[in-house]
Scaffold this active site. Structure first.
Site, PDB file in Angstrom:
ATOM      1  N   GLU A 186       2.464  -1.542  -8.821  1.00 37.21           N
ATOM      2  CA  GLU A 186       1.729  -2.560  -8.055  1.00 37.21           C
ATOM      3  C   GLU A 186       0.896  -3.380  -9.037  1.00 37.21           C
ATOM      4  O   GLU A 186       0.162  -2.823  -9.849  1.00 37.21           O
ATOM      5  CB  GLU A 186       0.842  -1.886  -6.986  1.00 37.21           C
ATOM      6  CG  GLU A 186      -0.159  -2.798  -6.323  1.00 37.21           C
ATOM      7  CD  GLU A 186       0.433  -4.039  -5.656  1.00 37.21           C
ATOM      8  OE1 GLU A 186       1.465  -3.940  -4.986  1.00 37.21           O
ATOM      9  OE2 GLU A 186      -0.157  -5.125  -5.836  1.00 37.21           O
ATOM     10  N   PRO A 213       0.792  -1.235   0.000  1.00 36.39           N
ATOM     11  CA  PRO A 213       0.000   0.000   0.000  1.00 36.39           C
ATOM     12  C   PRO A 213       0.828   1.291   0.000  1.00 36.39           C
ATOM     13  O   PRO A 213       0.253   2.360  -0.001  1.00 36.39           O
ATOM     14  CB  PRO A 213      -0.804  -0.120   1.301  1.00 36.39           C
ATOM     15  CG  PRO A 213       0.084  -0.921   2.216  1.00 36.39           C
ATOM     16  CD  PRO A 213       0.810  -1.894   1.328  1.00 36.39           C
ATOM     17  N   GLY A 214       2.153   1.198   0.022  1.00 40.38           N
ATOM     18  CA  GLY A 214       2.929   2.423  -0.143  1.00 40.38           C
ATOM     19  C   GLY A 214       3.782   2.833   1.038  1.00 40.38           C
ATOM     20  O   GLY A 214       4.304   3.943   1.056  1.00 40.38           O
ATOM     21  N   GLY A 215       3.944   1.944   2.033  1.00 35.24           N
ATOM     22  CA  GLY A 215       4.779   2.290   3.188  1.00 35.24           C
ATOM     23  C   GLY A 215       6.178   2.688   2.735  1.00 35.24           C
ATOM     24  O   GLY A 215       6.689   3.758   3.069  1.00 35.24           O
ATOM     25  N   LYS A 216       6.775   1.799   1.951  1.00 36.89           N
ATOM     26  CA  LYS A 216       8.169   2.066   1.555  1.00 36.89           C
ATOM     27  C   LYS A 216       8.226   3.093   0.429  1.00 36.89           C
ATOM     28  O   LYS A 216       9.172   3.864   0.347  1.00 36.89           O
ATOM     29  CB  LYS A 216       8.851   0.756   1.176  1.00 36.89           C
ATOM     30  CG  LYS A 216       8.939  -0.192   2.377  1.00 36.89           C
ATOM     31  CD  LYS A 216       9.588  -1.497   2.029  1.00 36.89           C
ATOM     32  CE  LYS A 216       9.669  -2.413   3.231  1.00 36.89           C
ATOM     33  NZ  LYS A 216       8.426  -3.154   3.528  1.00 36.89           N
ATOM     34  N   ASP A 231      10.295  -5.206  -2.682  1.00 29.67           N
ATOM     35  CA  ASP A 231       9.747  -5.628  -1.391  1.00 29.67           C
ATOM     36  C   ASP A 231       8.732  -6.719  -1.721  1.00 29.67           C
ATOM     37  O   ASP A 231       7.553  -6.443  -1.889  1.00 29.67           O
ATOM     38  CB  ASP A 231       9.095  -4.417  -0.703  1.00 29.67           C
ATOM     39  CG  ASP A 231       8.628  -4.750   0.698  1.00 29.67           C
ATOM     40  OD1 ASP A 231       9.319  -5.522   1.380  1.00 29.67           O
ATOM     41  OD2 ASP A 231       7.563  -4.247   1.103  1.00 29.67           O
ATOM     42  N   ARG A 251      -5.168  -2.712  -4.967  1.00 31.80           N
ATOM     43  CA  ARG A 251      -4.055  -2.285  -4.097  1.00 31.80           C
ATOM     44  C   ARG A 251      -3.324  -1.085  -4.713  1.00 31.80           C
ATOM     45  O   ARG A 251      -2.863  -0.205  -4.004  1.00 31.80           O
ATOM     46  CB  ARG A 251      -3.090  -3.456  -3.858  1.00 31.80           C
ATOM     47  CG  ARG A 251      -3.689  -4.519  -2.941  1.00 31.80           C
ATOM     48  CD  ARG A 251      -2.762  -5.708  -2.750  1.00 31.80           C
ATOM     49  NE  ARG A 251      -1.511  -5.387  -2.079  1.00 31.80           N
ATOM     50  CZ  ARG A 251      -1.323  -5.303  -0.765  1.00 31.80           C
ATOM     51  NH1 ARG A 251      -2.344  -5.523   0.051  1.00 31.80           N
ATOM     52  NH2 ARG A 251      -0.137  -5.029  -0.260  1.00 31.80           N
ATOM     53  N   CYS A 270       9.119  -9.831   4.476  1.00 34.54           N
ATOM     54  CA  CYS A 270       8.792  -9.826   5.906  1.00 34.54           C
ATOM     55  C   CYS A 270       8.634 -11.263   6.380  1.00 34.54           C
ATOM     56  O   CYS A 270       7.702 -11.609   7.092  1.00 34.54           O
ATOM     57  CB  CYS A 270       7.547  -8.993   6.189  1.00 34.54           C
ATOM     58  SG  CYS A 270       6.091  -9.547   5.302  1.00 34.54           S
TER      59      CYS A 270
HETATM   60  N1  SAM Z   1       6.213  -2.350  -0.313  1.00 33.70           N
HETATM   61  C1  SAM Z   1       4.880  -2.347   0.247  1.00 33.70           C
HETATM   62  C2  SAM Z   1       4.826  -1.391   1.430  1.00 33.70           C
HETATM   63  O1  SAM Z   1       5.864  -1.119   2.015  1.00 33.70           O
HETATM   64  O2  SAM Z   1       3.738  -0.897   1.744  1.00 33.70           O
HETATM   65  C3  SAM Z   1       4.422  -3.733   0.611  1.00 33.70           C
HETATM   66  C4  SAM Z   1       4.531  -4.679  -0.545  1.00 33.70           C
HETATM   67  S1  SAM Z   1       3.870  -6.278  -0.252  1.00 33.70           S
HETATM   68  C5  SAM Z   1       5.029  -7.025   0.758  1.00 33.70           C
HETATM   69  C6  SAM Z   1       4.114  -7.067  -1.783  1.00 33.70           C
HETATM   70  C7  SAM Z   1       3.260  -6.541  -2.922  1.00 33.70           C
HETATM   71  O3  SAM Z   1       3.619  -7.232  -4.117  1.00 33.70           O
HETATM   72  C8  SAM Z   1       1.770  -6.757  -2.746  1.00 33.70           C
HETATM   73  O4  SAM Z   1       1.088  -5.529  -2.829  1.00 33.70           O
HETATM   74  C9  SAM Z   1       1.369  -7.676  -3.903  1.00 33.70           C
HETATM   75  O5  SAM Z   1       0.091  -7.368  -4.449  1.00 33.70           O
HETATM   76  C10 SAM Z   1       2.467  -7.423  -4.904  1.00 33.70           C
HETATM   77  N2  SAM Z   1       2.679  -8.566  -5.834  1.00 33.70           N
HETATM   78  C11 SAM Z   1       2.108  -9.776  -5.802  1.00 33.70           C
HETATM   79  N3  SAM Z   1       2.538 -10.522  -6.831  1.00 33.70           N
HETATM   80  C12 SAM Z   1       3.379  -9.780  -7.534  1.00 33.70           C
HETATM   81  C13 SAM Z   1       4.122  -9.981  -8.706  1.00 33.70           C
HETATM   82  N4  SAM Z   1       4.119 -11.136  -9.354  1.00 33.70           N
HETATM   83  N5  SAM Z   1       4.868  -8.977  -9.137  1.00 33.70           N
HETATM   84  C14 SAM Z   1       4.904  -7.803  -8.480  1.00 33.70           C
HETATM   85  N6  SAM Z   1       4.225  -7.553  -7.364  1.00 33.70           N
HETATM   86  C15 SAM Z   1       3.473  -8.524  -6.902  1.00 33.70           C
END
Ligand code: SAM
Length: 442
Positions: free
Chosen positions: A133, A112-115, A178, A138, A231
């Site tokens: 994303e 959701p954009g934390g980083k 991430d 999302r 994580c």
């Molecule tokens: N970086 C974000 C933050 O700090 O708020 C959190 C990211 S979360 C750990 C991983 C994200 O990767 C999710 O939003 C997910 O929908 C997305 N994702 C899932 N499959 C993916 C793919 N094949 N390629 C890229 N992103 C993907």
């Protein structure tokens, strides 16, 4: 909390003598953090006026504090984008990229954009941040958070990594991956992470991460830095993933690796590796699809004269000091971007949002965008309706407020921090806060 048996077994094998301390960490409440948005306020200033107690600072992020507050997301300062609520250990990855002013930065898995908002703050409004994303819903939340935090220099995209790699070969100076992961560090925070955990899922995640990392490798310019983070604690997704990446990509070296466990650091757990690419080419521009300009709904008009005039007329009335940037319109949406953003054709080629959305123009009427209000400072605009923290609740609930300023579009804020737009008519400020952003409940 009942942990999956196989997870416990794996952690016991990994941590050996440290395992009892790790297990004991599940007894406490999860760590919670607040990162001050330095695009809007310094952390010292925020600390001086914080509406709830801030505990100690987070060791690896200079703008962040631990908190225990009830409902910190319901505070008007949160609506104003003064801070982002983020699990403390998740704040460790973005600083490892050491972003510099003016760089091209990609956050490949950004919602959701934390980083992404953390990187945007470090970039201080310069350079280009591409926040990607894959999931549409999302991505919209990511966009909302970038708007709330007042980020002007972002391009929000919605593409599978391998498709994005066709557009940006050797383009970025810094990339954050991430990755979606098995979320072992999220067990206390998210029930799904616990109920969906299995060794099979760990393996599935590792396969997906491999594809994402390979796409990222191609998008990084020579001499660039890639930070890979998760994580989770599983080696398949962390250390072994990095090892296999380095074997496939000899042009990379490992600079450092960091693993935060809840029993060794004050956080729920995170992994990050810093990978350095050897010197090599850096693309001058992205590879954009040819697009036929002109006409019709969704058509793209560069600097269409009508849009330009409408924006100029609005700007003269609205701004005390004009906003810099090049105006583009795509369909009815107008955006403004600095020279750093390679804007032309971007939105049609890859972007969902490019730069700062300033408004909509339907060839008759110009309507300013919420994002515009969130990206300005009080002194930028002619009409700023400053509300106390108590009064601002009325605005956030969608009610009208009062002002003795002259009629016209205004920015409504809590103290000096923008919350959204209003339109003053005869002393009454009509509420233009988008309905889906309004406050419900206490
Ligand atoms: N970086 C974000 C933050 O700090 O708020 C959190 C990211 S979360 C750990 C991983 C994200 O990767 C999710 O939003 C997910 O929908 C997305 N994702 C899932 N499959 C993916 C793919 N094949 N390629 C890229 N992103 C993907």
């Amino acid at each position: 909390m009942k942990l999956p048996e196989r997870f416990e077994q794996r952690m016991r094998e990994r941590l050996q003598g440290e395992y009892p301390a790790f297990l004991a960490s599940y007894q406490g409440a999860p760590y919670r953090g607040l990162r001050v948005n330095s695009l809007k306020i310094s952390s010292a200033e925020f600390a001086a006026r914080a509406p709830f107690p801030l505990k100690e600072r987070v060791a690896w992020e200079p703008n962040a504090f631990y908190i225990e507050a009830e409902k910190p997301g319901a505070d008007p300062y949160h609506f104003a984008g003064l801070y982002y609520l983020q699990e403390p250990s998740a704040m460790c990855a973005a600083p490892l990229l050491e972003v510099k002013k003016g760089e091209r930065v990609l956050d490949l898995c950004a919602a959701p954009g934390g980083k992404a908002t953390q990187l945007a703050a470090d970039m201080g409004g310069t350079g280009v941040l591409v926040a990607n994303e894959i999931d549409y819903d999302r991505m919209r939340i990511l966009e909302e958070n970038l708007v709330r935090m007042g980020v002007r220099n972002a391009i929000v995209t919605w593409r599978p990594p391998e498709k994005l790699a066709e557009v940006f070969p050797a383009y970025f100076d810094k990339i954050l991956v991430d990755a979606p992961c098995s979320g072992e560090g999220m067990f206390k925070k998210e029930e799904n992470a616990l109920s969906e955990w299995s060794e099979e899922n760990v393996r599935r995640c590792a396969v997906r991460q491999k594809g994402i990392l390979d796409a990222a490798a191609g998008m990084l310019a020579g001499g660039g830095t890639l930070v890979y983070s998760t994580c989770t604690f599983a080696e398949e997704e962390d250390e072994w993933q990095v090892e296999a990446f380095l074997a496939r990509h000899p042009e990379f070296t490992l600079r450092t690796m960091k693993k935060l466990y809840p029993h060794t650091a004050k956080g729920e757990g995170h992994f990050a590796a810093v990978l350095q690419k050897e010197d090599g080419p850096r693309s001058a521009r992205p590879v954009l699809r040819k697009f036929t300009p002109g006409g019709g709904k969704g058509g793209y008009h560069v600097d269409s004269p009508g849009a330009g005039k409408a924006w100029k007329a609005f700007s003269e009335d609205f701004f005390a000091r004009p906003l810099e940037g090049t105006l583009r319109n795509e369909g009815t949406r107008l955006s403004l971007a600095g020279e750093d953003l390679p804007l032309a054709d971007f939105r049609n080629a890859v972007g969902f949002r490019v730069g700062l959305e300033v408004g909509e123009w339907d060839r008759k009427l110009f309507r300013p965008a919420h994002a515009l209000a969130m990206a300005v400072k009080r002194e930028d605009v002619r009409r700023f309706v400053s509300l106390s923290r108590e009064e601002s609740d009325r605005y956030l609930r969608g009610e009208t407020v009062e002002s003795d300023l002259p009629d016209g579009w205004c920015v409504v804020g809590v103290e000096e921090f923008p919350l959204g737009l209003g339109k003053i008519v005869g002393g009454v400020v009509k509420n233009h806060l988008p309905k889906h952003l309004r406050k419900f409940g206490p």
